[in-house]
Design an enzyme around this catalytic site. Sequence first.
Site, short mmCIF file in Angstrom:
data_model
loop_
_atom_site.label_atom_id
_atom_site.label_comp_id
_atom_site.label_asym_id
_atom_site.label_seq_id
_atom_site.Cartn_x
_atom_site.Cartn_y
_atom_site.Cartn_z
N CYS A 201 0.79 -1.44 0.11
CA CYS A 201 -0.26 -0.30 -0.17
C CYS A 201 0.71 1.01 0.00
O CYS A 201 2.23 1.00 0.04
CB CYS A 201 -1.10 -0.16 1.13
SG CYS A 201 0.12 0.38 2.86
N CYS A 276 -0.85 2.02 -3.55
CA CYS A 276 0.54 2.26 -2.96
C CYS A 276 0.45 3.27 -4.80
O CYS A 276 1.46 4.06 -4.60
CB CYS A 276 1.31 1.41 -3.57
SG CYS A 276 1.18 -0.17 -4.55
N CYS A 280 3.00 1.57 -7.38
CA CYS A 280 2.72 0.41 -7.21
C CYS A 280 3.86 -0.33 -8.37
O CYS A 280 3.87 -0.49 -9.64
CB CYS A 280 1.10 -0.66 -7.53
SG CYS A 280 0.80 0.30 -6.13
#
Length: 321
Positions: A201, A276, A280
């Site tokens: 995250c 995130c 990510c």
Amino acid sequence: MLALGLQGSPRKKGNSDVLLSMFMQALERLGAETMTIDVCRRAIEPCKELVVCEKKGFCPIDDDMSREIYGLLRKADIVVTASPVFFYGVTAQLKALIDRCQTLWARRYTLKLNDPGHKTRRGFMLAVGATSGKQLFDGLNLTAKYFFDGIAADYAGTLAYRHIEKRGEMASHPTAQAEAEQAAQSLMQGLAGRSKVLFACRENACRSQMAAAFARLYGGERWDVASAGSQPATQVNPDMVTVMEERGIDMGFLTTQGLEAALERHRPEVIVTMGCGEQCPVVPGARREDWDLPDPAGQSIEVMRALRDRIEAKVKAFVAA
Ligand SMILES: Cc1cc2nc3c(=O)[nH]c(=O)nc-3n(C[C@H](O)[C@H](O)[C@H](O)COP(=O)(O)O)c2cc1C
């Protein structure tokens, strides 16, 4: 998967040190990430029986235990102690570390918090002694038994050598290397073959930490679990700790980490992202799942509670699939 070695002898390159190195190297060859704490060279105060841990679950002594070692013991799937016999017990320095684990014992048995790593964590004891008596290792065995129970680890076995005294005697032992390899192999059974999952995250302070804890709790036998954040916070969110404790789940001593650091040690087969953002990561060869979960940072504790329950349901489905 972290294997943590606790080197309890004051003698550098002594017999315990050599035996532990053989063992940790064998674990590393079998796929574990290893780390060894040179206990005698750390700042570890003995227990002062302040009994704060019995009420509050933490120890107020500010030293390497509270700064680092409690966290490592909670993170590790394997904990290996190594000590010479000193008057039928472990060394005073290792005993100080063990006694300070009363904090972890109290969290488990007095505060009734469930350590998410308890289903998979294993403890192993290495010992050396100069003499040959039948009961030479009895004291160490008992201490190890209750230490491993206190840190929520199954006592998986021991490798102990008599007639070992002078520096160098362990290194030239004719069978120790092969025995260490064999013991490491059986210790890793069931842990080495697990699939790796990384929960990611933004801050690694709430969502990914809760997901990782539930995954360890419900699926630790099949999944080797880690979590990380694209912009890791300096510490986990206290409201997250509170709502997990309401469910009896112990989130004490957790630390946060960035994605890059996590990926260096943990190459996942599956990466579960949950907000995130742009950062990510795309991990070649890893299957990616994206969970649409809102960032609870700065929101009420009710939001955190609701999120906890959603994450728990998602993780249960994930590990059952
Ligand atoms: C303070 C002290 C106490 C010891 N007590 C025992 C003992 O009770 N029984 C024994 O067999 N050896 C005893 N030994 C010997 C050590 O266990 C042995 O030399 C061992 O190989 C040292 O390991 P190390 O090189 O890892 O420190 C003692 C050694 C010291 C320095």
